[in-house]
Design an enzyme around this catalytic site. Structure first.
Site, PDB file in Angstrom:
ATOM      1  N   HIS B 184       9.401  14.568   2.061  1.00  9.86           N
ATOM      2  CA  HIS B 184       9.924  15.349   3.186  1.00  9.86           C
ATOM      3  C   HIS B 184       9.539  16.821   3.095  1.00  9.86           C
ATOM      4  CE1 HIS B 184      11.931  12.113   4.880  1.00  9.86           C
ATOM      5  NE2 HIS B 184      13.100  12.180   4.276  1.00  9.86           N
ATOM      6  N   ARG B 271     -13.898   1.211  11.202  1.00  8.67           N
ATOM      7  CA  ARG B 271     -13.029   0.132  10.704  1.00  8.67           C
ATOM      8  C   ARG B 271     -12.704  -0.806  11.856  1.00  8.67           C
ATOM      9  NH1 ARG B 271     -10.398   4.918   8.998  1.00  8.67           N
ATOM     10  NH2 ARG B 271     -10.587   5.278   6.769  1.00  8.67           N
ATOM     11  N   ARG B 307     -17.967  -1.555   9.795  1.00 11.02           N
ATOM     12  CA  ARG B 307     -17.574  -2.357   8.637  1.00 11.02           C
ATOM     13  C   ARG B 307     -16.961  -3.645   9.154  1.00 11.02           C
ATOM     14  NH1 ARG B 307     -13.247   0.012   4.572  1.00 11.02           N
ATOM     15  NH2 ARG B 307     -11.810  -0.504   6.256  1.00 11.02           N
ATOM     16  N   GLU B 401     -17.180  -0.344  -3.920  1.00  4.05           N
ATOM     17  CA  GLU B 401     -15.775  -0.103  -4.248  1.00  4.05           C
ATOM     18  C   GLU B 401     -15.429  -0.747  -5.569  1.00  4.05           C
ATOM     19  OE1 GLU B 401     -13.625  -0.727  -0.040  1.00  4.05           O
ATOM     20  OE2 GLU B 401     -15.253  -2.084  -0.518  1.00  4.05           O
ATOM     21  N   ASN B 424     -11.540   5.655  -2.578  1.00 15.35           N
ATOM     22  CA  ASN B 424     -10.147   5.312  -2.895  1.00 15.35           C
ATOM     23  C   ASN B 424     -10.070   4.004  -3.675  1.00 15.35           C
ATOM     24  OD1 ASN B 424      -9.810   7.485  -1.248  1.00 15.35           O
ATOM     25  ND2 ASN B 424      -8.981   6.334   0.472  1.00 15.35           N
ATOM     26  N   ASP B 425     -10.766   2.977  -3.154  1.00 11.21           N
ATOM     27  CA  ASP B 425     -10.748   1.701  -3.864  1.00 11.21           C
ATOM     28  C   ASP B 425     -11.550   1.779  -5.161  1.00 11.21           C
ATOM     29  OD1 ASP B 425      -9.034  -0.184  -2.751  1.00 11.21           O
ATOM     30  OD2 ASP B 425     -10.373  -0.531  -1.058  1.00 11.21           O
ATOM     31  N   ARG B 435      -3.188   1.549  -6.003  1.00 15.91           N
ATOM     32  CA  ARG B 435      -3.113   2.606  -4.979  1.00 15.91           C
ATOM     33  C   ARG B 435      -1.732   2.769  -4.372  1.00 15.91           C
ATOM     34  NH1 ARG B 435      -7.900   1.799  -0.733  1.00 15.91           N
ATOM     35  NH2 ARG B 435      -6.642   3.233   0.472  1.00 15.91           N
ATOM     36  N   CYS B 472     -17.795   7.372   2.185  1.00 16.52           N
ATOM     37  CA  CYS B 472     -16.915   7.370   3.346  1.00 16.52           C
ATOM     38  C   CYS B 472     -15.449   7.405   2.949  1.00 16.52           C
ATOM     39  CB  CYS B 472     -17.200   6.183   4.258  1.00 16.52           C
ATOM     40  SG  CYS B 472     -16.870   4.599   3.471  1.00 16.52           S
TER      41      CYS B 472
END
Lengths: 87, 540
Positions: B184, B271, B307, B401, B424-425, B435, B472
């Protein structure tokens, strides 16, 4: 009892604003609304606290039950509920 | 330069002001039974709830934007009849009003146990409601008394939205010990434009009245520092060379995203998940063609890399009927789904090809490529490339990935045209750090030297084997990191639409040689923090 399914597509999942709006629609419904994740126990749809405990994320399928035999009533509430959790 | 404390920065403007410490909250009273009748105790619970609802209404009226949303959500939880009903049970068992409230909320907290991410963070909302209700029951007032004028940086263990709604213009910065990038405090500060440092573990050592520099861009607070020590939007201090060192494309997941990406040099990641999440039956070929054609038409001119559907049991697509898995991140995800639903994937690629031809015919300057997510083996890459080429797609790639594919990139020569890294992956699998588990989130910092060195290896192997490479993942949306990626040898980056402009600017003030030296200094660091600092120093 009429049961329907839908997939959550709001990013935050079923808490915060979507959960409030969902509970508000369920509260205004002429019949009791129960909701749960597919394959899990259901909770009262009109309670933001209970909805929070479902931990339902984006992409989860919700099973929503309506304590009525009136298919038209169920369909109307269902459409309003779906609008609160889809984008 | 004085002592430096680190945390997670929110915002990008540095501020200098004295510290103003908020007093710590009083502890909740111990659970106790009541000597009064259950009805009398429950009446106290009810009037406390009514009073809290009134306070919420007052604060909501004074708030706007996301803060208002948060307060409204909390107010709804406080006013939920389920809370009062549960508390009534405890009153009947003889507990006093304050204890009944605590015990009732405990029941809901137990149900949230083990929840991660946003749901885990909602536990703090429940704690806040209990704290406020108990304060009201016990007749305590709790108000933050800020100075009437001047400027201060508020320091607290943690802040709740109700605390932050009381902030006036006097508050120019916020530092908290607790909290994360989605807490928050971070959300409210971001929406109100107040620079903040959350998760600053040593915030307790900051002394009331001491002047500090809060530098969110570098995720640090400097005791007694000067503003000149903080980073600015560094690329604005350097000469613009007129063109971006490498093309900056955009990541797009909907028609709306595509419209916001107009300044990008194409779409580096389109995506397709969002198109299917609400479909309970398999969409027809024509439905898909229409969907893709509409999206392509909204994209900027240039290449569009689509993708194929990246589904998994954690993001299930109803019509694919995927089984629940114990560990979705390591299960049937991405390209692995194509083995159980080959017809759908073939039809998707065919529909992409047809839609591309339709949109090109209308005169729009686009070229459409496809890539597969979650490729682990050479065989998977070959199968995908064969299917895509059979559908008439000329440019085909795979995502990097899964670490297993990195070392065999040379064997993909002649099989695929490009690789695109999902950082990220890749981090998740490289560091064995889930994650969605916030307890290991610190391992997923894109500046970690092991990730950077893996990225360097990918760029180099791709280049040596005439395969184009791009990034990406989220890393490409960070302007400084984008310079490092260019320096490592990537041919393009693809950022979120809102970051494209900044990334283009950053890549327009460096030449290839400078980018290489920035990358080299980041690579030689021993941890994420010093890696970022080393890169930044080269651009000073």
């Amino acid at each position: 009892m009429i049961t329907k399914e839908c997939v959550i597509t709001v990013k935050v999942g079923l808490h915060a604003r979507p959960a409030n709006e969902f509970a508000a629609v369920a509260k205004s419904a002429p019949c009791e609304v129960l909701v749960g994740k597919a394959g899990q126990a259901q909770v009262k749809g009109n309670s933001p606290l209970r909805l929070l405990t479902l931990k339902a994320h984006e992409g989860d399928t919700l099973v929503i039950s309506f304590d009525t035999d009136d298919a038209q009533v169920a369909e109307e509430i269902f459409a309003k509920l779906v609008a609160t959790i889809t984008e | 330069m004085g002592e430096v404390f680190t945390g997670i920065g929110v915002g990008s403007t540095a501020v200098r002001a004295p510290i103003f410490r908020l007093a710590a909250r009083t502890a909740l009273p111990e659970l106790a039974k009541s000597s009064h009748a259950a009805d009398a105790e429950f009446a106290k619970v009810q009037s406390a709830i009514a009073e809290l609802e009134r306070v919420f209404a007052e604060k909501i009226a004074a708030a706007d934007g996301q803060l208002r949303d948060i307060l409204e959500a909390q107010a709804a939880l406080a006013g939920d009849p389920e809370l009062a009903d549960t508390a009534a049970q405890f009153c009947k068992e003889g507990w006093n009003a304050a204890s009944s409230i605590q015990l009732a909320m405990q029941e809901f907290k137990v149900l949230l146990q083990g929840a991660e991410g946003e749901f885990g963070e909602r536990v703090a909302d429940l704690d806040e409601i209990v704290y406020r209700l108990v304060q009201i029951v016990n007749g305590n007032t709790d108000h933050v008394s800020l100075p009437k004028s001047g400027a201060v940086i508020v320091v607290a263990h943690d802040l709740t939205p109700m605390d932050t709604v009381a902030f006036t213009d006097v508050v120019v910065g916020v530092i908290t010990e607790k909290g994360g990038p989605t807490s928050h405090t971070a959300i409210v500060c971001r929406s109100r434009g107040i620079p903040a440092l959350v998760a600053c573990k040593k915030a307790a050592q900051l002394v009331d009245g001491d002047v500090v520099v809060l530098d969110p861009d570098n995720s640090q607070v400097i005791v007694g520092g000067e503003l000149a020590e903080a980073s600015q939007r560094w690329w604005e201090q350097r000469q613009n060379l007129g063109r971006s060192l490498i093309p900056v494309m955009a990541n797009v997941g909907s028609v709306k995203d595509a419209q916001q990406a107009s300044s990008a040099a194409g779409v580096g990641l389109l995506r397709t998940e969002l198109f299917f999440l609400d479909k309970t039956t398999t969409p027809t070929r024509q439905e898909q063609i229409d969907l893709y054609a509409t999206t392509f038409a909204a994209c900027p001119d240039g290449e569009i890399i689509v993708r194929t559907l990246d589904a998994g049991s954690d993001k299930p697509i109803p019509f694919l009927h995927m089984e629940k898995e114990e560990n979705p991140a390591l299960g049937v995800r991405g390209q692995r789904v194509a083995e159980v639903a080959p017809d759908f994937y073939r039809e998707q690629v065919e529909a992409i090809g047809i839609a591309a031809a339709e949109v090109q015919k209308s005169g729009k300057q686009i070229s459409v490529s496809v890539m597969a997510p979650m490729i682990a083996t050479i065989a998977e890459a070959k199968d995908f490339a064969a299917m895509a080429r059979a559908a008439g797609i000329t440019r085909v790639g795979v995502m990097v990935e899964i670490p297993a594919i990195v070392s065999v990139i040379p064997q993909l020569k002649g099989v695929i045209d490009f690789v695109s890294v999902g950082t990220n992956d890749l981090s998740q699998y490289l560091f064995a750090a889930d994650r969605v588990n916030s307890n290991v989130a610190h391992l997923l910092n894109p500046w970690e030297p092991a990730l950077l060195s893996t990225l360097a290896q990918i760029a180099q192997l791709a280049r040596e084997n005439s395969i184009k490479s791009g990034v990406c993942g989220e890393a490409a949306s960070d302007p400084l990191l984008a310079v490092v990626l260019a320096g490592l040898g990537f041919d393009s980056v693809s950022a979120s639409p809102s970051s494209v402009a900044d990334v283009v600017q950053a890549l327009s003030v460096v030449d290839a040689e400078l980018a290489r030296s920035v990358a080299a200094s980041a690579l030689s660091a021993h941890d994420a923090q010093s890696s970022k600092q080393a890169a930044r120093k080269k651009l000073a």
